[in-house]
Design an enzyme around this catalytic site. Structure first.
Site, PDB file in Angstrom:
ATOM      1  N   ASP A   1       9.033   5.007   1.791  1.00 47.29           N
ATOM      2  CA  ASP A   1      10.497   4.986   1.883  1.00 47.29           C
ATOM      3  C   ASP A   1      11.107   4.816   0.500  1.00 47.29           C
ATOM      4  OD1 ASP A   1       9.598   2.214   1.763  1.00 47.29           O
ATOM      5  OD2 ASP A   1      11.655   1.631   2.247  1.00 47.29           O
TER       6      ASP A   1
ATOM      7  N   GLU B   1       9.371  -0.561   2.948  1.00 46.00           N
ATOM      8  CA  GLU B   1       9.154  -1.612   1.945  1.00 46.00           C
ATOM      9  C   GLU B   1      10.451  -2.000   1.257  1.00 46.00           C
ATOM     10  OE1 GLU B   1       8.265  -3.226  -2.152  1.00 46.00           O
ATOM     11  OE2 GLU B   1       9.427  -1.451  -1.550  1.00 46.00           O
TER      12      GLU B   1
END
Length: 411
Positions: A83, A178
């Site tokens: 991400d 994350e």
């Protein structure tokens, strides 16, 4: 050793897929678009011939590179997140490749007059004559952490094509979310099955980190009482003014813009309200656990003091721990840091061992039973339009991964 064109091609293929996470979402991954890259990575691992490559219902990807060593060697892992931050747009990323950077200004976007300059980012000068990948000035790049993913994938491909390099079982892990602090929340450590691992999620070449902030989020709720302002004397309680008193009572120099190294801080990163109620959003950070707890006490005592002044419970706090300093979990197994340091030196990279002024999946994973220091991925200026990564740094990070696996098999 590592093909430059392959690194560039793979990296560009990843960063052009939008994978922004969303802290306001409760799903995992937090955005549907993260699945686009997750599925691509899963398929590529299968195409590598890694028959146990899996992707679970939450987007966690795992695979094993089988051992080539004839002796018993510990299983080690390499982890990165796919991400990108919600802080800056990652939609329609258009990477620019700057060959043989000469050391001057880089025009990212002529129409918008956006320039990446060593006058603002002195680190650029360390990469003269190298190949840089930048943004076009309208998005982030996504080197955090698609550079790490690229390096792990390129290292895996190289080891598959060079079975003469003896290594033990190598586990690969890619995670969502994350950037919103949830990358390790649903990571199955037992399934991963590694004795230790490394996150490839650091910044400049040479970074090797095994300590990070202790972290908490704080919401400060300030109640007020709204009364017609023409008749408010002795009756109105303006929550905004009380919130202002709360803010100004905290140490002014203990904020991100005034701290560095292992210095902690109070960071006010959000405020909204009216006369009736104001909410302040803080994050607390400190490498020292005792100082971290003391910061919570400062906030609690300040709330008590303001409430006592008014004789009412106007200020309440909601404090949530986010992660802790992984140093206490790494120190008993410092050989894993020493191994990474030795690997860096073997490929002519000078280790830069320093504390992380932030968080990392490695922190949470370390407390979940998987010791997990952090290694450089090579990027700079994360989370914004001036993000860039030297290709040579990605090549070196890939070489470090390969060398770690090789040295681990010789112990």
């Amino acid at each position: 050793m590592i093909e430059k064109d392959s690194i560039i091609s793979r990296f560009v293929s990843y960063v052009t897929i939008d994978t922004q996470s969303d802290e306001n979402s409760s799903s995992t991954p937090s955005t549907q678009k993260q699945w686009n890259l997750a599925r691509k990575l899963h398929q590529e691992l299968i195409e590598f011939g890694l028959k146990d490559a899996t992707m679970d219902d939450n987007g966690y990807i795992m695979a094993t590179l089988p051992a080539t060593a004839n002796t018993v060697v510990p299983t080690i892992g390499f982890i990165a997140h796919y991400d990108t931050t919600p802080d800056f747009t990652g939609t329609d990323v258009k990477p620019q490749i700057i060959e043989k950077y000469e050391g001057g200004d880089i025009v990212l976007n002529e129409d918008l007059d956006i320039i990446l300059s060593p006058d603002d980012f002195e680190d650029l000068l360390a990469y003269k004559s190298q190949t840089l990948i930048t943004t076009d000035g309208t998005t982030l790049l996504g080197a955090d952490d698609k550079a790490g993913i690229t390096e792990i994938m390129e290292a895996a491909k190289y080891l598959i094509n060079h079975p003469e390099i003896k290594h033990g079982p190598i586990r690969i892990g890619f995670t969502p979310d994350e950037e919103i602090g949830r990358g390790a929340h649903k990571f199955d450590v037992e399934k991963f099955g590694a004795e230790w691992a490394y996150t490839m999620d650091g910044s400049q070449i040479g970074e090797l980190e095994f300590e990070n902030f202790n972290a908490a989020s704080v919401k400060v709720f300030v109640k007020g009482k709204s009364v017609h302002p023409g008749y408010a004397k002795g009756k109105m309680i303006n929550s905004i003014h009380i919130a202002q008193d709360f803010i100004s009572s905290l140490p002014r120099l203990e904020t991100p813009e005034h701290t560095s190294g292992r210095e902690g801080f109070f960071h006010l990163n959000g405020i909204h309200g009216d006369v009736e109620e104001t909410v302040l959003e803080y994050i607390l950070r400190d490498h020292n656990k005792e100082h971290f707890e003391a910061r919570k006490e400062v906030l609690n005592n300040l709330a008590l003091e303001i409430n006592s002044q008014y004789g009412l419970e106007l200020v309440t706090l909601e404090i949530k721990d986010q992660y802790f300093n992984m140093r206490e979990k790494i120190e008993p197994v410092m050989h894993i840091v020493e191994l990474a340091e030795k690997a860096m030196r073997a490929v002519y990279v000078k280790p830069i061992i320093k504390p992380i002024r932030g968080g990392t999946d490695g922190s949470q994973l370390s407390f979940m039973g998987l010791p997990c220091p952090n290694i450089f991925a090579g990027g700079h200026n994360f989370h914004g339009r001036f993000e860039y990564v030297p290709v040579e740094s990605m090549i070196k990070a890939t070489e470090v991964i390969i060398k770690i696996t090789e040295l681990a098999a010789k112990k």
